[in-house]
Design a protein around this motif. Structure first.
Motif, mmCIF file in Angstrom:
data_model
loop_
_atom_site.group_PDB
_atom_site.id
_atom_site.type_symbol
_atom_site.label_atom_id
_atom_site.label_comp_id
_atom_site.label_asym_id
_atom_site.label_seq_id
_atom_site.Cartn_x
_atom_site.Cartn_y
_atom_site.Cartn_z
ATOM 1 N N UNK A 9 0.839 -1.198 0.000
ATOM 2 C CA UNK A 9 0.000 0.000 0.000
ATOM 3 C C UNK A 9 0.876 1.252 0.000
ATOM 4 N N UNK A 10 0.365 2.303 -0.622
ATOM 5 C CA UNK A 10 1.061 3.590 -0.591
ATOM 6 C C UNK A 10 1.131 4.069 0.857
ATOM 7 N N UNK A 11 2.143 4.866 1.174
ATOM 8 C CA UNK A 11 2.314 5.330 2.550
ATOM 9 C C UNK A 11 1.102 6.102 3.044
ATOM 10 N N UNK A 12 0.547 6.986 2.196
ATOM 11 C CA UNK A 12 -0.614 7.756 2.639
ATOM 12 C C UNK A 12 -1.785 6.823 2.931
ATOM 13 N N UNK A 40 1.316 14.288 12.489
ATOM 14 C CA UNK A 40 0.986 12.998 11.896
ATOM 15 C C UNK A 40 2.193 12.435 11.138
ATOM 16 N N UNK A 41 2.918 13.312 10.447
ATOM 17 C CA UNK A 41 4.117 12.882 9.720
ATOM 18 C C UNK A 41 5.139 12.297 10.690
ATOM 19 N N UNK A 47 6.560 11.704 5.156
ATOM 20 C CA UNK A 47 6.757 13.113 4.829
ATOM 21 C C UNK A 47 5.493 13.904 5.148
ATOM 22 N N UNK A 48 5.646 15.190 5.388
ATOM 23 C CA UNK A 48 4.510 16.059 5.688
ATOM 24 C C UNK A 48 3.495 16.063 4.545
ATOM 25 N N UNK A 49 3.967 16.026 3.319
ATOM 26 C CA UNK A 49 3.068 15.995 2.157
ATOM 27 C C UNK A 49 2.253 14.699 2.136
ATOM 28 N N UNK A 50 2.852 13.600 2.567
ATOM 29 C CA UNK A 50 2.147 12.324 2.629
ATOM 30 C C UNK A 50 1.035 12.394 3.671
ATOM 31 N N UNK A 55 -4.822 13.211 5.040
ATOM 32 C CA UNK A 55 -5.898 14.039 5.584
ATOM 33 C C UNK A 55 -6.902 14.423 4.494
ATOM 34 N N UNK A 56 -6.405 14.742 3.294
ATOM 35 C CA UNK A 56 -7.315 15.064 2.176
ATOM 36 C C UNK A 56 -8.161 13.853 1.801
#
Length: 190
Positions: A9-12, A40-41, A47-50, A55-56
């Motif tokens: 699975x993808x990290x997000x 959360x990161x 990463x913060x973007x992940x 969250x999105x």
């Protein structure tokens, strides 16, 4: 949270799945605030973007909502949307609305209830889309009141379904009695 090398699975998605599990088990309840993307990161080791993407995704699924300057919160209907009640217990999924052809009065009560429930649900969605938390909570309370005032409908539907089961059982053919075994003949010439 260490990463499993075998997990494809993808990290997000791993983060999303973990939060969904927390909602399902009742560790996170409606109205609870989620950690910031940065926290959360750190927690999940991504990463913060992940974390922001997770969250999105949760918001896209209707499991959370964000209030600018306040944070991200678990949606009041999140447990229902993932198939659990507010305490994390599984709820029975209904895939279709029953049609009660031989009881028009009960059918009408059910239809009116469903129409009102859908109208209030639309108010909740509109309030969240307009980021009007107060209106969303008010509509959520209205929905809870509707459900509370229609417990007799749920009882009547359950009784109707129970009677259907009894009627179906009484229409079933009686099981045939097993034949009694015959005694073995004794051979008189032996």
């Amino acid at each position: 949270m260490p990463h499993d090398a075998d997990d494809r699975r993808a990290l997000f998605q791993r983060v999303v799945d973990d939060i969904v599990d927390q909602i399902r088990t009742g560790k996170l309840t409606p109205g609870d605030v989620l950690p910031t993307a940065r926290r959360m990161a750190d927690t999940y080791g991504v990463a913060s973007m992940t974390a922001q993407r997770a969250l999105r995704e949760l918001q896209h699924r209707g499991l959370t909502y964000a209030v600018v300057g306040k944070g991200t919160f678990v949606h009041p209907q999140a447990p229902e949307r993932i198939g659990t009640d507010a305490d994390g217990r599984p709820i029975a999924a209904t895939t279709q609305t029953p049609v009660i052809s031989d009881n028009p009065a009960l059918n009408r009560r059910l239809a009116l209830y469903l129409l009102e429930r859908d109208r209030i649900s639309g108010k909740i969605v509109d309030a969240f889309m307009n980021k009007d938390t107060a209106a969303a909570w008010q509509a959520t309370e209205e929905l809870a009141t509707l459900q509370q005032t229609h417990t007799d409908l749920a009882d009547d539907l359950a009784a109707y379904e129970a009677n259907l089961g009894r009627a179906a059982a009484s229409e079933a053919p009686e099981p045939a009695e097993a034949p009694t075994p015959k005694k073995a003949r004794r051979n008189p010439k032996a």
